[in-house]
Design an enzyme around this catalytic site. Sequence first.
Site, PDB file in Angstrom:
ATOM      1  N   LYS A 193       0.992  -1.237   0.067  1.00 18.43           N
ATOM      2  CA  LYS A 193       0.112   0.071  -0.161  1.00 18.43           C
ATOM      3  C   LYS A 193       0.965   1.069   0.126  1.00 18.43           C
ATOM      4  CE  LYS A 193      -4.569  -0.208   1.906  1.00 18.43           C
ATOM      5  NZ  LYS A 193      -5.320  -1.075   2.275  1.00 18.43           N
ATOM      6  N   GLY A 194       0.669   2.059  -0.873  1.00 16.95           N
ATOM      7  CA  GLY A 194       1.346   3.483  -1.013  1.00 16.95           C
ATOM      8  C   GLY A 194       0.515   4.629  -0.804  1.00 16.95           C
ATOM      9  N   ARG A 195       0.994   5.780  -1.203  1.00 10.20           N
ATOM     10  CA  ARG A 195       0.314   7.024  -0.906  1.00 10.20           C
ATOM     11  C   ARG A 195      -0.878   7.033  -1.959  1.00 10.20           C
ATOM     12  NH1 ARG A 195       5.351  11.123  -1.640  1.00 10.20           N
ATOM     13  NH2 ARG A 195       6.053   8.962  -2.501  1.00 10.20           N
ATOM     14  N   GLU A 209      -3.370   0.873  -3.825  1.00  4.12           N
ATOM     15  CA  GLU A 209      -2.646  -0.337  -3.393  1.00  4.12           C
ATOM     16  C   GLU A 209      -1.924  -1.140  -4.787  1.00  4.12           C
ATOM     17  OE1 GLU A 209      -6.387  -2.230  -2.957  1.00  4.12           O
ATOM     18  OE2 GLU A 209      -6.877  -1.456  -0.752  1.00  4.12           O
ATOM     19  N   VAL A 210      -0.963  -1.890  -4.244  1.00  2.00           N
ATOM     20  CA  VAL A 210      -0.203  -2.760  -5.338  1.00  2.00           C
ATOM     21  C   VAL A 210      -0.589  -4.216  -5.277  1.00  2.00           C
ATOM     22  CG1 VAL A 210       1.856  -3.296  -6.265  1.00  2.00           C
ATOM     23  CG2 VAL A 210       1.668  -1.088  -5.374  1.00  2.00           C
ATOM     24  N   LYS A 221      -0.764  -1.679  -9.948  1.00  2.00           N
ATOM     25  CA  LYS A 221      -0.744  -0.687  -8.950  1.00  2.00           C
ATOM     26  C   LYS A 221      -2.472  -0.114  -9.404  1.00  2.00           C
ATOM     27  CE  LYS A 221       1.777   3.408  -7.549  1.00  2.00           C
ATOM     28  NZ  LYS A 221       3.135   3.871  -7.743  1.00  2.00           N
ATOM     29  N   ASP A 259      11.613  11.264  -6.499  1.00  6.17           N
ATOM     30  CA  ASP A 259      11.098  10.663  -5.262  1.00  6.17           C
ATOM     31  C   ASP A 259      12.078   9.239  -5.176  1.00  6.17           C
ATOM     32  OD1 ASP A 259       9.581  10.098  -2.982  1.00  6.17           O
ATOM     33  OD2 ASP A 259       7.713   9.340  -3.912  1.00  6.17           O
TER      34      ASP A 259
HETATM   35  N1  LIG Z   1       6.349  -4.460  -9.464  1.00  6.63           N
HETATM   36  C1  LIG Z   1       6.426  -4.471  -8.203  1.00  6.63           C
HETATM   37  N2  LIG Z   1       6.553  -5.866  -7.817  1.00  6.63           N
HETATM   38  C2  LIG Z   1       6.733  -6.577  -6.895  1.00  6.63           C
HETATM   39  N3  LIG Z   1       6.251  -5.405  -5.575  1.00  6.63           N
HETATM   40  C3  LIG Z   1       5.997  -4.295  -6.005  1.00  6.63           C
HETATM   41  C4  LIG Z   1       5.929  -3.607  -7.230  1.00  6.63           C
HETATM   42  N4  LIG Z   1       5.569  -2.429  -7.211  1.00  6.63           N
HETATM   43  C5  LIG Z   1       5.134  -2.347  -5.638  1.00  6.63           C
HETATM   44  N5  LIG Z   1       5.511  -3.371  -5.148  1.00  6.63           N
HETATM   45  C6  LIG Z   1       5.296  -3.402  -3.465  1.00  6.63           C
HETATM   46  O1  LIG Z   1       4.143  -2.615  -3.039  1.00  6.63           O
HETATM   47  C7  LIG Z   1       4.656  -1.745  -2.117  1.00  6.63           C
HETATM   48  C8  LIG Z   1       3.801  -0.331  -2.289  1.00  6.63           C
HETATM   49  O2  LIG Z   1       4.367   0.381  -3.471  1.00  6.63           O
HETATM   50  P1  LIG Z   1       3.770   1.723  -3.479  1.00  6.63           P
HETATM   51  O3  LIG Z   1       4.662   2.435  -4.806  1.00  6.63           O
HETATM   52  O4  LIG Z   1       2.420   1.960  -3.564  1.00  6.63           O
HETATM   53  O5  LIG Z   1       4.192   2.646  -2.313  1.00  6.63           O
HETATM   54  P2  LIG Z   1       5.685   2.760  -1.543  1.00  6.63           P
HETATM   55  O6  LIG Z   1       6.641   3.012  -2.429  1.00  6.63           O
HETATM   56  O7  LIG Z   1       5.927   1.752  -0.592  1.00  6.63           O
HETATM   57  O8  LIG Z   1       5.429   4.011  -0.788  1.00  6.63           O
HETATM   58  P3  LIG Z   1       5.098   5.688  -1.604  1.00  6.63           P
HETATM   59  O9  LIG Z   1       3.633   5.904  -1.574  1.00  6.63           O
HETATM   60  O10 LIG Z   1       5.731   6.494  -0.565  1.00  6.63           O
HETATM   61  O11 LIG Z   1       5.631   5.411  -2.804  1.00  6.63           O
HETATM   62  C9  LIG Z   1       6.278  -1.497  -2.569  1.00  6.63           C
HETATM   63  O12 LIG Z   1       6.733  -1.113  -1.280  1.00  6.63           O
HETATM   64  C10 LIG Z   1       6.684  -2.678  -2.840  1.00  6.63           C
HETATM   65  O13 LIG Z   1       6.875  -3.657  -1.765  1.00  6.63           O
HETATM   66 MG   LIG Z   2       6.310   4.013  -4.157  1.00  3.25          MG
END
Ligand SMILES: Nc1ncnc2c1ncn2[C@@H]1O[C@H](COP(=O)(O)OP(=O)(O)OP(=O)(O)O)[C@@H](O)[C@H]1O
Ligand SMILES: [Mg+2]
Length: 491
Positions: free
Chosen positions: A200-202, A205-206, A219, A320
């Site tokens: 989960k990020g900002r 969800e991923v 994403k 970033d």
């Molecule tokens: N292509 C991918 N393959 C595997 N895992 C991934 C992939 N993209 C993202 N993730 C996982 O999902 C998480 C969330 O990603 P996301 O970019 O949404 O948030 P974040 O980088 O943790 O925080 P922010 O919102 O600050 O960027 C990541 O930290 C990673 O663990």
């Molecule tokens: Mg991120």
Amino acid sequence: MFTVICCLLAGEAGVSGRFLTVASVFVINGHLSPGLTLPLFMRCSGTSSIMANLRIYVTLLVLQAVQFEACHALWCNCSTPQCLQEGSRCETDGACVASSSLLDGQEQRVRSCLAKEKLVPPGQPFFCLSAEGLMHIHCCYTDYCNSMDLKVSTAPVPAKDRTLQDLIYDLSTSGSGSGLPLFVQRTVARTIVLQEIIGKGRFGEVWRGRWRGGDVAVKIFSSREERSWFREAEIYQTIMLRHENILGFIAADNKDNGTWTQLWLVSDYHEHGSLFDYLNRYSVTTEGMIKLALSAASGLAHLHMEILGTQGKPGIAHRDLKSKNILVKKNCTCAIADLGLAVRHDSASDTIDIAPNQRVGTKRYMAPEVLDETINMRHFDSFKCADIYALGLVYWEIARRCNNGGTILEDYQLPYFDLVPSDPSIEEMRKVVCDQKLRPNIPNWWQSYEALRVMGKIMRECWYSNGAARLTALRIKKTLSQLSIQEDIKV
Ligand SMILES: Nc1ncnc2c1ncn2[C@@H]1O[C@H](COP(=O)(O)OP(=O)(O)OP(=O)(O)O)[C@@H](O)[C@H]1O
Ligand SMILES: [Mg+2]
């Protein structure tokens, strides 16, 4: 359509003539709009003069009517639940849409309005693209033009025996060099089966998803984050961006179910997750450290680099960069991800492709000039220098987990863990980084081990207060390539 009501008012004009005032009102779809009011002043009172003046007036009126037609809001048929109370119609400044989609064997027809701001990119808006075999979409621009019943075309979807990588390679090299054609992106996205949430990020969800037996990462942005979704998809589709150390983009898709829009960004899936996840879980050998550092520098050098020519790419700054936004591939090299805040440089006009806002990104990783707002945002290289500062912090995170330098092995920590609280404010970061000019600690014992010594030296040269004095990504890449040869590492 519209109706025009005119009225004439006659009166005496002071010196030697008469005046005639002509006023009009447009009735557009039941709404009254004031039209043209024109005093026609006549020095002589002959009928030919009145007729000539009236002719001018009518011409102006027609021009105004045409203009009204061009800019008045558009009415469309609408079948979404919200439109039921509005007489099954909607009003928009954009386009009318009719769509027919085949999901889970069911044909669904939706008619709706599409706001002008969603008609992006101009000429072939994402929202107006059909996906063969799945969805047929028609956008049109005249009142109630979306009354037709569309059929989902049954043209073949991408051949079953091709892998996604084959497809991307074939289609992107024959096309624009920036990825799959949009209709294929949509076809791929709509045949992905989501498996589990992995982060989960900002912005949302991923998920891990499956597509024809292979894993993909999806994403999912909420409709509130449409701009971020669009921007990230746009950057990933920059011509010639594809690189082994930049996350492989597969598809962008927007699914509108009539009530809300779900925005997807599909990319390669990397089971190790982010570099942050990886370093928390594992320590690394000297070889592992150099591979991670060199591949991250290669990805950043490619992102930063401008390639001239028709098959070239603009310089891109990430804005970033951090261990959470770098993924670790199966072969333990890095792929830079999360390009949603990136800016592109147009070197011909020396401009940046979006108005860059002052402080975006993650506070902990912000360069001193970003924290104290002295960064020169008119100068594209400033953004590259800020990325290099963040890369130095990421190197520090990696080097701390290196276990070949001796028995001393440190636990994983975020940069500045000992100097600021978790989720620090800009002010807390600024005090440490700008006022006290502190940087993460480089232990003395690193000097005794060549690889750690080189890494420590690179970090210091990434962290200068003066951005312009910092190393470039290309320089770092060269230094680490030499180190890998020296250490007999195959990369
Ligand atoms: N292509 C991918 N393959 C595997 N895992 C991934 C992939 N993209 C993202 N993730 C996982 O999902 C998480 C969330 O990603 P996301 O970019 O949404 O948030 P974040 O980088 O943790 O925080 P922010 O919102 O600050 O960027 C990541 O930290 C990673 O663990
Ligand atoms: Mg991120």
